[in-house]
Motif scaffolding. Structure first.
Motif, PDB file in Angstrom:
ATOM      1  N   THR A  62       0.820  -1.210   0.000  1.00  0.00           N
ATOM      2  CA  THR A  62       0.000   0.000   0.000  1.00  0.00           C
ATOM      3  C   THR A  62       0.856   1.262   0.000  1.00  0.00           C
ATOM      4  O   THR A  62       0.487   2.269  -0.599  1.00  0.00           O
ATOM      5  CB  THR A  62      -0.920   0.007   1.227  1.00  0.00           C
ATOM      6  N   ILE A  63       2.016   1.168   0.616  1.00  0.00           N
ATOM      7  CA  ILE A  63       2.898   2.336   0.693  1.00  0.00           C
ATOM      8  C   ILE A  63       3.315   2.823  -0.699  1.00  0.00           C
ATOM      9  O   ILE A  63       3.648   3.980  -0.901  1.00  0.00           O
ATOM     10  CB  ILE A  63       4.118   2.019   1.578  1.00  0.00           C
ATOM     11  N   GLU A  64       3.256   1.931  -1.704  1.00  0.00           N
ATOM     12  CA  GLU A  64       3.656   2.337  -3.054  1.00  0.00           C
ATOM     13  C   GLU A  64       2.464   2.682  -3.944  1.00  0.00           C
ATOM     14  O   GLU A  64       2.633   2.944  -5.123  1.00  0.00           O
ATOM     15  CB  GLU A  64       4.494   1.227  -3.709  1.00  0.00           C
ATOM     16  N   ARG A  65       1.249   2.643  -3.367  1.00  0.00           N
ATOM     17  CA  ARG A  65       0.062   2.885  -4.205  1.00  0.00           C
ATOM     18  C   ARG A  65       0.075   4.302  -4.767  1.00  0.00           C
ATOM     19  O   ARG A  65       0.064   5.276  -4.013  1.00  0.00           O
ATOM     20  CB  ARG A  65      -1.205   2.657  -3.370  1.00  0.00           C
ATOM     21  N   PRO A  66       0.088   4.446  -6.086  1.00  0.00           N
ATOM     22  CA  PRO A  66       0.376   5.757  -6.687  1.00  0.00           C
ATOM     23  C   PRO A  66      -0.640   6.850  -6.379  1.00  0.00           C
ATOM     24  O   PRO A  66      -0.300   8.020  -6.401  1.00  0.00           O
ATOM     25  CB  PRO A  66       0.399   5.462  -8.196  1.00  0.00           C
ATOM     26  N   ASP A  67      -1.893   6.470  -6.072  1.00  0.00           N
ATOM     27  CA  ASP A  67      -2.870   7.530  -5.818  1.00  0.00           C
ATOM     28  C   ASP A  67      -2.728   8.140  -4.432  1.00  0.00           C
ATOM     29  O   ASP A  67      -3.308   9.172  -4.137  1.00  0.00           O
ATOM     30  CB  ASP A  67      -4.294   6.982  -6.009  1.00  0.00           C
ATOM     31  N   LEU A  68      -1.929   7.500  -3.557  1.00  0.00           N
ATOM     32  CA  LEU A  68      -1.796   7.991  -2.179  1.00  0.00           C
ATOM     33  C   LEU A  68      -0.699   9.037  -2.018  1.00  0.00           C
ATOM     34  O   LEU A  68      -0.586   9.676  -0.989  1.00  0.00           O
ATOM     35  CB  LEU A  68      -1.528   6.817  -1.229  1.00  0.00           C
ATOM     36  N   GLY A  69       0.126   9.191  -3.014  1.00  0.00           N
ATOM     37  CA  GLY A  69       1.283  10.076  -2.898  1.00  0.00           C
ATOM     38  C   GLY A  69       0.919  11.545  -2.797  1.00  0.00           C
ATOM     39  O   GLY A  69      -0.225  11.944  -3.036  1.00  0.00           O
ATOM     40  N   HIS A  70       1.912  12.353  -2.457  1.00  0.00           N
ATOM     41  CA  HIS A  70       1.695  13.801  -2.382  1.00  0.00           C
ATOM     42  C   HIS A  70       1.364  14.339  -3.777  1.00  0.00           C
ATOM     43  O   HIS A  70       1.662  13.720  -4.779  1.00  0.00           O
ATOM     44  CB  HIS A  70       2.917  14.501  -1.796  1.00  0.00           C
TER      45      HIS A  70
END
Lengths: 653, 165
Positions: A424-432
């Motif tokens: 989940t840490i790499e899920r692209p929609d969660l990024g800044h």
């Protein structure tokens, strides 16, 4: 001749029956004629309708009138269709009444524009048009067999400048995830993937990328089975894939297939930061599902990760998120699953590189289960290490892998399914967010004066930004401008990086990965080779090196690069063009996901200049309070220019 | 329009019914569906031609003119479907067959309409050497189909092979 038997006779019967279906007769009786249809669109002013403008990819021009994003004449029935939505609508309707038999070379309008036809009929009622057989369009639809659709994001890929921002494409699913039993995932490999990309010839040199950036290359849509994408991204380029299944009705999904069919006839110019893969895909979706207004949430320039964020944040649009790990993730999971004893056998097998009989090593394993695990890990190891070679029969790696697989096939058990939890840490929609504004203040020690610095970055990430949704230890920046104010120097540009890419990928125990950096733009020159105290120059820098983790699984990454720079400035004391060479080294400390430090320094030797030596060192720390706000502190020393400290904040928006 | 597809499928079934050979064997050198060969680079690299942001002009042509054979494959035979699948997936398929299971093997099962994927996996695993010692895709396909054909049980569970006598 095939002798006719009962079965064949039966088939013939069906054949005869199917040729006279009642539908044919019905369709010729119902519907409105051409004049009525034209009157209706005239009275409704249908060419100004939102959906019609979307179907033609029209946008309003600054000084009135419309212009379509699509350039190809094939996309329009009217000569002036690119600029005239009304003429295009009228010509389309007239075209639908034409009874020309459709062929590959000269398709009937009904076959060319199924999405437009469907929408027009929904607005004015059923048209009394000839029943045309659209062979290719039907085959296209049957091949896709769409039940639902997903947007797929392939993660950032540092080895190719065209892929550093990631890539998005569409996948038509032959079944919905919600219809699959719990815990099972549906087989996606035979689904169809639609990708919009610039037509860069395979193995093209890097400068063609620039052609794509400024729109010199035409873009086009391609349809390939999803397995090609999986092989390419997952297996060959070692990238993860994230799928976002969309909440579209079956009718909208079918209309989306029609929309893409129309688009596939035409090409549009490909602007990397504008009409790119990301934009076209979203535009097609909202054309098929008019209740969605997605593209208005986008900035004028779009990068693939932005699309994913917009889609994921759009209320109720995403129904399911799926992760497809790369070959590296598979291998590391398998290695983790090995017992210490099995790991030893695995290690001796990798050292042997397929020279000896595999069974000599394998006989030391305690159980068949152990043997299976070792061989399965070894297979992934070879595929990961030599992705290109294992495809070619003559190579050593192919033969080695084949040997391993033969040994594996000789064990008559099937391997347990490998489950890898989504990272989940790499899920692209969660990024800044990808734009960043910075305001920093500080002190220049030697000059004893205050500095105020403003920064603006268009995209997307550096190694100190919060790592949620982004690859660790990497930097991809587009258009980052920094300017500062001080009493003695007044308002001055510090640097303006057009593109800045750096990867500090640490060596793992398997693959030797080199690290590299590249940046180009305009920046202030601090090395005193200028006429004035202040001068700027255009530069291009490239560096190649290695990064290592001094402690396995520890938070530290150290790197060493060899740097090469080229610079141009008319204000240089001697020649206006110069080159430089030197070492660069640094340590990145990833204290946590959100707290990071970077210590780095370089020395550049500048031959044939007045002052041949220049060096710089910097220590910088950043704490990301959330995905919208980060605090930054830094101390820098520049040779002969002096030491300064800055403190400030970054806002991501 | 659906009926056209039915007719084509039925016609294909008729022509296959007229073939009666024990082992699947074809004339070599026929092109099959073009997609696999498009995506096959000159050096045999399966994916070099279908790179991320770069697509060949062939594909552009194919899709604009509607000649892309994969779209055409409603009329293509089981064998050329399998050819295409192997061309795109050989590395992963060989791995899955040796392991007796996996996603790529399951997808192959779908291509040939096999309802019992576990049985298919077992059978092909046993015959790994027969399939992957072959040097061309088409020969791999032929040996794969022959293996299924010769197993009466499996043959009846794989619809696209059932009709091949």
């Amino acid at each position: 001749m095939v002798p006719m038997n009962r079965h064949h006779f039966f088939y013939l019967l069906i054949f005869t029956f199917l040729s006279f279906s009642p539908q044919d007769i019905l369709s010729q009786e119902a519907g409105i004629d051409l004049n009525t249809a034209l009157q209706k669109i005239e009275s409704k002013k249908l060419w100004e309708h939102k959906v019609w403008l979307r179907l033609g990819y029209y946008s309003k021009k600054t000084f009135g009138g419309y212009e379509s994003l699509v350039d190809s004449g094939l996309f329009f029935n009217s000569k002036n269709g690119k600029f005239d939505p009304r003429a295009e609508l009228i010509n389309n309707i007239t075209g639908f009444y034409s009874s020309t038999i459709s062929s590959k070379e000269n398709p009937n309008s009904q076959c060319k524009f199924p999405a437009r036809l469907k929408w027009i009929q929904s607005e004015v009622g059923k048209l009394n048009i000839p029943n045309i057989k659209c062979e290719y369009q039907t085959k296209f639809k049957n091949k896709i067999k769409a039940q639902s659709v997903s947007i797929v994001f392939s993660s950032y890929y540092m080895n190719n400048p065209g892929s550093t921002f990631g890539h998005t494409f569409l996948r038509f699913n032959k079944s919905k995830q919600s219809e699959v039993k719990d815990g099972e995932s549906r087989n996606e490999l035979l689904d169809m993937a639609f990708s919009y990309a610039a037509n860069i010839p395979p193995n093209a040199p890097g400068y063609l990328m620039l052609g794509g950036l400024v729109g010199l290359l035409p873009g086009s849509l391609s349809a390939l089975p999803y397995y090609f994408k999986v092989r390419e991204y997952n297996d060959f380029e070692d990238r993860d894939l994230w799928s976002y299944e969309l909440n579209l009705s079956e009718d909208e999904v079918h209309q989306l297939v029609n929309v893409l069919w129309e688009l596939s006839l035409a090409g549009t110019e490909y602007y990397f930061f504008d009409d790119n893969c990301a934009y076209i895909i979203l535009a097609a979706i909202e054309t098929a599902a008019p209740h969605l207004n997605i593209t208005e949430r986008l900035r004028p320039w779009v990068i693939p990760a932005d699309t994913i964020k917009v889609v994921a944040k759009y209320p109720g649009l995403v129904t399911d998120i799926k992760y497809r790990p790369s070959v590296r993730k598979h291998l590391f999971k398998r290695i983790k699953n090995l017992s210490p004893h099995s790991k030893k056998i695995f290690d001796s097998l990798t050292d042997d590189k397929g020279q000896s009989d595999i069974n000599i090593f394998l006989d030391q394993a305690k159980s068949t289960e152990g043997k299976v695990k070792i061989l399965d890990t070894l297979t992934d190891y070879i595929s990961f290490l030599y992705p290109k070679e294992v495809q070619v029969q003559k190579t050593k790696s192919y033969k080695w892998k084949n040997k391993v697989l033969m040994a594996r096939a000789a064990l008559p058990v099937s391997s347990p399914t490998l489950h890898i939890k989504p990272l989940t840490i790499e899920r692209p929609d969660l990024g800044h967010e990808s734009m960043r504004f910075g305001l920093l203040g500080g002190q220049h020690e030697d000059r004893d004066e205050t500095i105020i610095q403003g920064e603006l970055r268009f995209a997307i990430h550096d190694e100190l930004d919060g790592e949620l949704g982004f690859p660790k230890n990497s930097q991809v920046e587009f258009f980052n401008v920094k300017a500062r104010y001080s009493e003695s120097e007044k308002f001055k540009l510090l640097d303006w990086a057009l593109l800045r890419v750096a990867s500090y990928t640490p060596q793992d125990f398997i693959k030797t990965t080199s690290s590299s950096r590249m940046e180009t733009g305009i920046r202030r020159i601090f090395d005193q080779n200028c006429d004035d105290d202040y001068c700027v120059g255009g530069y291009f820098e490239i560096g190649k090196g290695y990064s290592i983790k001094p402690f396995t699984n520890g938070p530290l990454v150290t790197y060493f690069f060899v740097d090469f720079e080229m610079m141009y400035s008319q204000e240089f004391l001697k020649n206006s063009f110069r080159v430089g060479l030197g070492p660069r080294a640094g340590i990145i400390y990833n204290a946590s996901r959100d707290l990071k430090f970077h210590l780095n320094g370089f020395y550049h030797y500048l031959p044939w200049t007045e002052y041949e030596n220049y060096s710089e060192a910097q220590l910088r720390g950043r704490w990301s309070q959330n995905t919208h706000l980060a605090w930054d502190i830094s101390v820098s020393h520049r040779y002969k220019y002096g030491t300064e400290g800055l403190l400030g904040l970054y806002v991501y928006f | 329009m659906k009926k056209l597809v039915y007719v084509i499928t039925l016609l294909a079934a008729i022509s296959f019914a007229s073939l009666s050979a024990n082992a699947m064997e074809r004339m070599y050198g026929e092109a099959g569906c073009g997609l696999g060969s498009l995506a096959m680079g000159a050096d045999g690299n399966q994916i070099s031609a279908a790179t991320t942001n770069g697509l060949g002009y062939n594909q552009l042509f194919a899709i604009t003119s509607g000649t892309m054979n994969c779209i055409d494959s409603a009329s293509a035979s089981t064998a050329s479907n399998v050819d295409n699948f192997i061309r795109g997936n050989q590395v992963a398929l060989a791995t899955d067959i040796a392991r007796g299971q996996g996603e790529t093997l399951a997808a192959l099962g779908d291509v040939i309409g096999c309802s019992n994927k576990a049985a298919l996996g077992q059978k092909l695993q046993k015959n790994y050497n027969k399939i992957f010692t072959k040097t061309s895709t088409m020969k791999m396909t032929d040996s794969l189909i022959t293996i299924i054909q010769k197993d009466d049980n499996l043959k009846s569970q794989c619809s696209a092979v059932t009709n091949l006598i």
